[in-house]
Design a protein around this motif. Structure first.
Motif, PDB file in Angstrom:
ATOM      1  N   GLN A   1       0.840  -1.190   0.000  1.00 49.87           N
ATOM      2  CA  GLN A   1       0.000   0.000   0.000  1.00 49.87           C
ATOM      3  C   GLN A   1       0.882   1.251   0.000  1.00 49.87           C
ATOM      4  OE1 GLN A   1      -2.785   0.115   3.174  1.00 49.87           O
ATOM      5  NE2 GLN A   1      -4.138   1.524   2.126  1.00 49.87           N
ATOM      6  N   ARG A   2       1.744   1.331  -0.995  1.00 47.94           N
ATOM      7  CA  ARG A   2       2.671   2.447  -1.078  1.00 47.94           C
ATOM      8  C   ARG A   2       2.002   3.638  -1.748  1.00 47.94           C
ATOM      9  NH1 ARG A   2       7.710   1.792  -3.009  1.00 47.94           N
ATOM     10  NH2 ARG A   2       7.730  -0.364  -2.405  1.00 47.94           N
ATOM     11  N   PRO A   3       2.425   4.864  -1.388  1.00 52.52           N
ATOM     12  CA  PRO A   3       1.882   6.041  -2.046  1.00 52.52           C
ATOM     13  C   PRO A   3       2.144   5.970  -3.555  1.00 52.52           C
ATOM     14  CG  PRO A   3       3.134   6.681  -0.104  1.00 52.52           C
ATOM     15  CD  PRO A   3       3.371   5.217  -0.326  1.00 52.52           C
ATOM     16  N   GLU A   4       1.227   6.469  -4.330  1.00 52.62           N
ATOM     17  CA  GLU A   4       1.298   6.389  -5.788  1.00 52.62           C
ATOM     18  C   GLU A   4       2.603   6.948  -6.347  1.00 52.62           C
ATOM     19  OE1 GLU A   4      -1.112   8.188  -9.653  1.00 52.62           O
ATOM     20  OE2 GLU A   4      -1.816   8.618  -7.637  1.00 52.62           O
ATOM     21  N   HIS A   5       3.078   8.069  -5.841  1.00 55.46           N
ATOM     22  CA  HIS A   5       4.250   8.725  -6.416  1.00 55.46           C
ATOM     23  C   HIS A   5       5.578   8.316  -5.784  1.00 55.46           C
ATOM     24  CE1 HIS A   5       1.504  11.043  -8.757  1.00 55.46           C
ATOM     25  NE2 HIS A   5       0.978  11.611  -7.691  1.00 55.46           N
ATOM     26  N   LEU A   6       5.549   7.525  -4.727  1.00 55.36           N
ATOM     27  CA  LEU A   6       6.785   7.082  -4.095  1.00 55.36           C
ATOM     28  C   LEU A   6       7.542   6.183  -5.070  1.00 55.36           C
ATOM     29  CD1 LEU A   6       8.487   6.976  -1.474  1.00 55.36           C
ATOM     30  CD2 LEU A   6       7.198   4.922  -0.872  1.00 55.36           C
ATOM     31  N   PRO A   7       8.850   6.432  -5.270  1.00 59.89           N
ATOM     32  CA  PRO A   7       9.614   5.571  -6.175  1.00 59.89           C
ATOM     33  C   PRO A   7       9.412   4.088  -5.847  1.00 59.89           C
ATOM     34  CG  PRO A   7      10.918   7.465  -5.587  1.00 59.89           C
ATOM     35  CD  PRO A   7       9.668   7.523  -4.736  1.00 59.89           C
ATOM     36  N   LYS A   8       9.218   3.310  -6.895  1.00 60.07           N
ATOM     37  CA  LYS A   8       8.872   1.885  -6.757  1.00 60.07           C
ATOM     38  C   LYS A   8       9.963   1.059  -6.089  1.00 60.07           C
ATOM     39  CE  LYS A   8       4.941   2.337  -8.943  1.00 60.07           C
ATOM     40  NZ  LYS A   8       3.981   3.011  -8.127  1.00 60.07           N
ATOM     41  N   ASP A   9      11.199   1.549  -6.114  1.00 65.50           N
ATOM     42  CA  ASP A   9      12.276   0.750  -5.537  1.00 65.50           C
ATOM     43  C   ASP A   9      12.484   1.012  -4.047  1.00 65.50           C
ATOM     44  OD1 ASP A   9      13.347   3.325  -5.813  1.00 65.50           O
ATOM     45  OD2 ASP A   9      15.332   2.598  -6.401  1.00 65.50           O
ATOM     46  N   PHE A  10      11.671   1.904  -3.433  1.00 66.87           N
ATOM     47  CA  PHE A  10      11.824   2.137  -2.004  1.00 66.87           C
ATOM     48  C   PHE A  10      11.427   0.870  -1.242  1.00 66.87           C
ATOM     49  CE2 PHE A  10      10.345   3.272   2.220  1.00 66.87           C
ATOM     50  CZ  PHE A  10      11.463   3.951   2.697  1.00 66.87           C
TER      51      PHE A  10
ATOM     52  N   LYS B   1       2.981  -2.521   8.622  1.00 65.26           N
ATOM     53  CA  LYS B   1       1.583  -2.154   8.797  1.00 65.26           C
ATOM     54  C   LYS B   1       1.513  -0.653   8.534  1.00 65.26           C
ATOM     55  CE  LYS B   1       0.121  -5.761  12.017  1.00 65.26           C
ATOM     56  NZ  LYS B   1       1.016  -6.707  11.477  1.00 65.26           N
ATOM     57  N   VAL B   2       0.911  -0.293   7.413  1.00 63.65           N
ATOM     58  CA  VAL B   2       0.854   1.097   6.969  1.00 63.65           C
ATOM     59  C   VAL B   2      -0.287   1.811   7.676  1.00 63.65           C
ATOM     60  CG1 VAL B   2       0.506   2.618   4.980  1.00 63.65           C
ATOM     61  CG2 VAL B   2       1.823   0.500   4.724  1.00 63.65           C
TER      62      VAL B   2
ATOM     63  N   LEU C   1       4.580   8.382   3.869  1.00 59.00           N
ATOM     64  CA  LEU C   1       4.312   7.000   4.243  1.00 59.00           C
ATOM     65  C   LEU C   1       4.703   6.818   5.700  1.00 59.00           C
ATOM     66  CD1 LEU C   1       3.528   4.091   3.354  1.00 59.00           C
ATOM     67  CD2 LEU C   1       5.953   3.727   2.845  1.00 59.00           C
ATOM     68  N   ILE C   2       3.755   6.367   6.512  1.00 62.71           N
ATOM     69  CA  ILE C   2       4.032   6.056   7.917  1.00 62.71           C
ATOM     70  C   ILE C   2       3.653   4.591   8.136  1.00 62.71           C
ATOM     71  CG2 ILE C   2       3.536   6.598  10.326  1.00 62.71           C
ATOM     72  CD1 ILE C   2       2.694   9.416   9.377  1.00 62.71           C
TER      73      ILE C   2
ATOM     74  N   LEU D   1       8.265   4.109  11.358  1.00 64.14           N
ATOM     75  CA  LEU D   1       9.043   4.920  10.432  1.00 64.14           C
ATOM     76  C   LEU D   1       8.121   5.884   9.697  1.00 64.14           C
ATOM     77  CD1 LEU D   1      10.473   1.716   9.923  1.00 64.14           C
ATOM     78  CD2 LEU D   1      12.179   3.443   9.448  1.00 64.14           C
ATOM     79  N   THR D   2       8.619   7.096   9.488  1.00 61.70           N
ATOM     80  CA  THR D   2       7.898   8.122   8.743  1.00 61.70           C
ATOM     81  C   THR D   2       8.786   8.561   7.589  1.00 61.70           C
ATOM     82  OG1 THR D   2       6.761   8.894  10.732  1.00 61.70           O
ATOM     83  CG2 THR D   2       6.825  10.404   8.866  1.00 61.70           C
TER      84      THR D   2
END
Length: 160
Positions: free
Chosen positions: A55-64, A71-72, A88-89, A153-154
């Protein structure tokens, strides 16, 4: 570290989200908007205490790298006037040493010598801009005092 035009965007985004999280939403009332009426903005957000790591943010680089057990609690993306940002938290049960090594290696390739780091058994802080000035990153993490063995983590990211 050289100045970046993306840092104010990250700071404003983080402060706006913090304020929005603290505000009481009345039933039937529209959510407050920090964007001006004339500025085109696209936002995607998700708030779920037991969300999966995908459930990653849409614009966050995919390799993060996000731990498999993450647990998001907050996943937010925004695209405004050509600039993208993400928040992302999440929590994980991975050890601070494992997380520190993972993110130290990741950011070494993304921001290299432009990274400011504070890393010890209770703190994981990595901040900086990419060499080309197109990305700005901030990752802050620490063990939760209220939940033994859990690290929160934030991450904030801004880029073009």
């Amino acid at each position: 570290m050289r100045p970046s035009g993306l840092k104010p965007v990250v700071v404003v985004l983080a402060l706006g989200l913090a304020l929005a999280a603290c505000a009481e939403k009345k039933e039937g009332a529209p959510a407050p908007s920090s964007a001006s009426a004339s500025a085109p903005t696209s936002v995607s957000a998700s708030h779920n205490a037991s969300a999966s790591a995908d459930q990653r943010p849409e614009h966050l680089p995919k390799d993060f790298p996000i731990p498999a057990d993450a647990k998001v609690s907050t996943s937010h993306s925004e695209h405004n006037e050509g600039k993208k940002s993400a928040l992302l938290i999440f929590t994980t049960q991975q050890s601070m040493s494992t997380l520190s090594e993972t993110y130290k290696n990741y950011f070494a390739t993304r921001i290299g010598d432009n990274a400011a780091q504070t890393i010890d058994e209770n703190n994981l802080i990595i901040q900086g801009d990419s060499a080309d000035g197109k990305e700005s990153w901030s990752l802050i993490g620490s063990p939760l005092a209220s939940r033994e063995g859990v690290v929160e983590l934030t991450l904030t990211w801004a880029g073009t």
